[in-house]
Motif scaffolding. Sequence first.
Motif, short mmCIF file in Angstrom:
data_model
loop_
_atom_site.label_atom_id
_atom_site.label_comp_id
_atom_site.label_asym_id
_atom_site.label_seq_id
_atom_site.Cartn_x
_atom_site.Cartn_y
_atom_site.Cartn_z
N LEU A 78 -33.12 -4.94 1.48
CA LEU A 78 -32.38 -3.80 2.02
C LEU A 78 -33.32 -2.90 2.81
CD1 LEU A 78 -30.10 -2.37 -0.84
CD2 LEU A 78 -29.41 -3.65 1.17
N SER A 79 -32.89 -2.52 3.99
CA SER A 79 -33.62 -1.50 4.73
C SER A 79 -33.25 -0.13 4.15
CB SER A 79 -33.26 -1.55 6.22
OG SER A 79 -31.94 -1.09 6.41
N HIS A 80 -34.01 0.88 4.47
CA HIS A 80 -33.67 2.23 4.03
C HIS A 80 -32.29 2.63 4.56
CE1 HIS A 80 -37.89 3.88 2.88
NE2 HIS A 80 -37.69 2.67 2.42
N THR A 81 -31.98 2.23 5.78
CA THR A 81 -30.66 2.54 6.35
C THR A 81 -29.56 1.90 5.52
OG1 THR A 81 -31.58 2.74 8.57
CG2 THR A 81 -29.21 2.32 8.41
N GLN A 82 -29.71 0.63 5.19
CA GLN A 82 -28.69 -0.06 4.39
C GLN A 82 -28.58 0.55 3.00
OE1 GLN A 82 -30.51 -3.89 4.91
NE2 GLN A 82 -29.02 -4.52 6.46
N PHE A 83 -29.71 0.88 2.40
CA PHE A 83 -29.71 1.53 1.09
C PHE A 83 -28.91 2.84 1.17
CE2 PHE A 83 -31.34 4.46 -2.05
CZ PHE A 83 -31.49 3.70 -3.19
N ASN A 84 -29.18 3.64 2.19
CA ASN A 84 -28.49 4.93 2.34
C ASN A 84 -26.99 4.77 2.54
OD1 ASN A 84 -30.85 6.36 1.99
ND2 ASN A 84 -31.10 6.89 4.15
N GLN A 85 -26.57 3.63 3.07
CA GLN A 85 -25.14 3.38 3.26
C GLN A 85 -24.44 3.02 1.96
OE1 GLN A 85 -25.65 0.35 6.26
NE2 GLN A 85 -25.17 1.80 7.91
N LEU A 86 -25.22 2.80 0.90
CA LEU A 86 -24.67 2.45 -0.41
C LEU A 86 -24.93 3.50 -1.48
CD1 LEU A 86 -25.86 -1.27 -0.46
CD2 LEU A 86 -23.49 -0.51 -0.27
N ALA A 87 -25.99 4.29 -1.33
CA ALA A 87 -26.43 5.21 -2.37
C ALA A 87 -25.62 6.51 -2.35
CB ALA A 87 -27.92 5.52 -2.19
N SER A 127 -24.10 -1.11 -8.19
CA SER A 127 -23.70 0.18 -7.64
C SER A 127 -24.96 1.02 -7.50
CB SER A 127 -22.72 0.89 -8.59
OG SER A 127 -22.54 2.23 -8.17
N LEU A 128 -25.09 1.68 -6.37
CA LEU A 128 -26.20 2.61 -6.15
C LEU A 128 -25.70 4.05 -6.18
CD1 LEU A 128 -28.08 0.65 -3.34
CD2 LEU A 128 -28.67 0.81 -5.76
N ARG A 129 -24.57 4.23 -6.81
CA ARG A 129 -23.91 5.54 -6.90
C ARG A 129 -24.84 6.60 -7.50
NH1 ARG A 129 -18.60 7.27 -7.24
NH2 ARG A 129 -18.25 9.03 -8.61
N ASP A 130 -25.69 6.19 -8.44
CA ASP A 130 -26.56 7.14 -9.14
C ASP A 130 -27.93 7.31 -8.47
OD1 ASP A 130 -27.46 4.61 -9.73
OD2 ASP A 130 -27.88 5.04 -11.84
N ARG A 131 -28.12 6.73 -7.32
CA ARG A 131 -29.41 6.79 -6.63
C ARG A 131 -29.36 7.79 -5.49
NH1 ARG A 131 -32.35 1.82 -7.34
NH2 ARG A 131 -33.96 2.84 -6.11
N ASP A 132 -30.50 8.45 -5.28
CA ASP A 132 -30.62 9.38 -4.16
C ASP A 132 -30.93 8.62 -2.88
OD1 ASP A 132 -30.22 11.65 -5.75
OD2 ASP A 132 -32.36 11.75 -6.27
#
Length: 167
Positions: A78-87, A127-132
């Motif tokens: 995951l790129s930071h961009t992709q991570f941010n689209q899920l977190a 789920s990355l719901r709990d991640r910043d």
Amino acid sequence: MVLDPHHHQGKFGHDYIRVLASAAGLVWSTDDIDVDGVDLTIKQPGRTRYGYSPQIEVQIKTVSRPKYRQGQLIFGGLSHTQFNQLAGADFAVPRYLFAVHVPASVDRFTDSVTGALMLRHAGYFLSLRDRDRFAVDDAKRKVSVRIPVSNILDVAALATLVAGSPG
């Protein structure tokens, strides 16, 4: 013309998820263009105890040479961009990362035996719901996430994710 291996692997991962959705009696759709990292929207049609047509949005990634440690799939794609689209918890529709472990060789994607078609290998959800989120979207920087191997994505798990989507 045959797909190049990278596209072939990615397409198989998407089709793997579509097969699970179909088997679970769910419907899926895609946006006409990917503007926010959602590969598929999966929903349960009709009324449920959570309301009408609960749904989830998913980003699908594949891995052919997975790394497992301490009961977790270490996914570094995951790129930071992709991570941010899920977190984060501020999405109107719950979002998940689906990581599909596919065979390294395309001739091993499926196997047919009398009365059955087997898809290899396995899918996992997170789920990355709990991640910043990262402060800066950086498509070139990668981040690893750990997905418990107990988060196996099968028909029952997918149906549960969708049915429980309001939470």
